[in-house]
Design an enzyme around this catalytic site. Structure first.
Site, short mmCIF file in Angstrom:
data_model
loop_
_atom_site.label_atom_id
_atom_site.label_comp_id
_atom_site.label_asym_id
_atom_site.label_seq_id
_atom_site.Cartn_x
_atom_site.Cartn_y
_atom_site.Cartn_z
N GLY A 42 1.12 6.72 3.65
CA GLY A 42 1.09 7.87 4.55
C GLY A 42 -0.11 7.81 5.46
N GLU B 37 -3.69 7.43 15.72
CA GLU B 37 -2.30 7.07 15.45
C GLU B 37 -1.37 8.17 15.94
OE1 GLU B 37 -0.03 4.83 11.86
OE2 GLU B 37 -1.01 6.71 11.31
N GLU C 46 -1.59 2.67 1.33
CA GLU C 46 -1.16 2.01 2.56
C GLU C 46 -1.12 3.10 3.62
OE1 GLU C 46 0.53 1.14 5.65
OE2 GLU C 46 2.43 1.16 4.55
N CYS D 73 3.96 2.44 10.57
CA CYS D 73 2.50 2.39 10.48
C CYS D 73 1.92 1.14 11.11
CB CYS D 73 2.06 2.49 9.01
SG CYS D 73 2.89 1.31 7.94
N LYS E 68 7.08 11.40 -5.98
CA LYS E 68 7.07 12.60 -5.16
C LYS E 68 7.45 12.15 -3.74
CE LYS E 68 5.12 14.78 -2.39
NZ LYS E 68 5.61 15.23 -1.01
#
Length: 502
Positions: free
Chosen positions: A235, A388, A257, A291, A182
């Site tokens: 994500g 973040e 992750e 990230c 996906k």
């Protein structure tokens, strides 16, 4: 692109192109223009894809091939993908705003090299491992087998669409699994093209399926589907928590992750020219939308003003421009929502007492642009230092000594990556041992090496991707015990059956 250039991409299920009436526009973040349309899948399409993947797995058409045979097919796929690398690069940068330099080297170059690495692993992985012979309670020999899980669900992000998808698809295929991907709804083009290339070069239909769609619908169904044995997700931490919750319903294996808030620790003995370039590279590559970016620069108090001045001077040379221009250093952010979110974080930091040393605003032009931004006067308790941002925003924090630097670095919900800048290797290694982070890079940044594990501490994730043990997360462990004792008299059955008739 004009409207006549817009191409439509169906999803891929069971070796067939599957279209839908509902379509989603794919937008080039550098211009705001639609560059393609894509079939928009839902939970029903996920069900169909899982069914196709399960049928392919049960047939044995892929999992019953030897590891060497699977590796050979994977290498053919890499060779064919390399032949059309320019096409893949264009699909990648047109959807996510990477510059052509980044898309060539990292987004596509890394992706195909890492997929090749997983092919190599298929040939060297310990699929069977004999255990020591046992003599008690009876003579016997056990062999530990590694077997494919079945259907793997891969949910991929928009920032490195092909690379981070193949971090999941590569080891899953090497282990003999079938996969349903996906992709993020912004960036499905490169993995749709890769799936077609894979089937054209020997991957059986149904082994790799791609269903673009929204996370709360298609993604949630994949994470909760009872016939999916594992979910691998990259994500945000917030979405990762939801994936974990959905996967718990059927006790799936998960690899997550997630987010990061990486510290870049500049020691007082650092080569400042190297550290300045390294800190900027660590934060501003791909507009900070990585990230493991080093978004917190930790600098000795007595070097603070000098180092900030150097950062501002050097960062002022970063060239923003057309993403297909090889002279462009930094591109846009992914969409208008993210652009507004980044600017809101900057304004919030200023309201808390930070100062803008460079940049700090969106650019009023087509596309979604934010200037490289450096904030000073930041304390680690501020929202800008804890959350973040996922944009080109670097905060600079002063510290007094090594102990305080470690304390600030570890004062975070995240622990994905960190960097240390120093001319003293021994001191750096001692400091690295104290940092709560899945990766610590000394005098470098963004050192993603497929031969070593990657993942995070704390809320940066669960499990690891890459490295020599990457296939572990895509296999089940089975122990097969063979009795070597040769008869009933040597068995310990009399513990229970000592009075049984002879």
């Amino acid at each position: 692109m004009t409207s006549v250039d817009i191409k439509h991409f169906p999803m891929r299920i069971g070796g067939r192109e599957v279209d839908t009436e509902r379509r989603r526009n794919v937008v080039d973040p550098s211009t705001g223009e639609t560059v393609a349309t894509v079939a928009h899948g839902d939970a029903g399409h996920v069900d169909a894809a899982v069914s196709a993947a399960r049928a392919a797995f049960d047939s044995g058409v892929w999992r019953h091939r030897t590891p060497q045979e699977r590796a050979a097919v994977m290498r053919r796929i890499v060779a064919a993908a390399n032949d059309v690398a320019d096409e893949l690069i264009e699909l990648e940068l047109s959807a996510n705003g990477a510059t052509v330099r980044q898309a060539t080297g990292f987004h596509i170059g890394y992706a195909l090299a890492h997929f090749s690495y997983f092919a190599d692993l298929a040939e060297t992985y310990a699929w069977q491992r004999p255990a020591p012979i046992t003599t008690f309670p009876a003579l016997g020999q056990a062999v530990v087998h590694r077997e494919p899980i079945g259907v793997v669900g891969a949910i991929a992000p928009w920032n490195f669409p092909l690379l981070l998808t193949l971090w999941k698809v590569g080891p899953a295929l090497a282990a003999g699994n079938s996969v349903v991907v996906k992709p993020d709804e912004h960036t499905p083009l490169s993995i749709l093209a890769f799936a077609r290339i894979a089937e054209e070069n020997g991957l059986p239909p149904g082994v790799l399926n791609v269903v673009p769609g929204d996370g709360p619908d298609a993604g949630a169904r994949l994470a909760s589907h009872p016939d999916v044995g594992k979910i691998a997700f990259t994500g945000s931490t917030a979405v990762g928590r939801e994936i974990m919750r959905l996967a718990a319903g059927t006790v799936k294996q998960v690899t997550l992750e997630l987010g990061g808030k990486g510290p870049s620790i500049v020691l007082d003995d650092a080569d400042l020219d190297l550290a300045v370039d390294g800190v900027l590279y660590g934060c501003f590559v791909y507009s900070g939308q990585v990230c493991e970016s080093g978004t917190r620069a930790l600098v000795p108090a007595h070097l603070y003003d000098d180092f900030v001045g150097r950062l501002v001077t050097r960062a002022s040379t970063i060239a923003l421009g057309p993403t297909r221009d090889w002279d462009t250093d930094m591109g846009p952010v992914i969409d208008a929502h993210q652009q507004a979110r980044i600017v809101d974080y900057i304004h919030g930091a200023v309201a808390e007492g930070a100062a803008v040393a460079l940049g700090g605003q969106a650019i009023d032009q087509p596309g979604y642009w934010v200037t490289p931004t450096i904030l000073t006067g930041v304390h680690n308790s501020m929202r800008i230092a804890q959350e973040e941002v996922f944009g080109p925003v670097l905060v600079v924090i002063a510290y007094s000594d090594d102990d305080e630097a470690v304390s600030i670095a570890n004062d975070s919900d995240y622990g994905l990556a960190a960097s240390i800048w120093s001319s003293d290797n021994s001191r750096s290694l001692d400091l690295a041992a104290r940092i709560d982070s899945g990766s610590v890079w000394i005098n470098d940044a963004h050192q993603i090496n497929c031969q070593v594990p990657f993942g995070g501490f704390k809320q940066s994730g669960v499990g690891r991707e890459l490295g020599p043990d990457a296939l572990d997360a895509y296999t089940e462990v089975k122990t097969v015990h063979l009795d070597l004792s040769g008869g009933r008299d040597s068995k310990p059955y009399d513990i229970l059956l000592s009075h049984a008739d002879e």
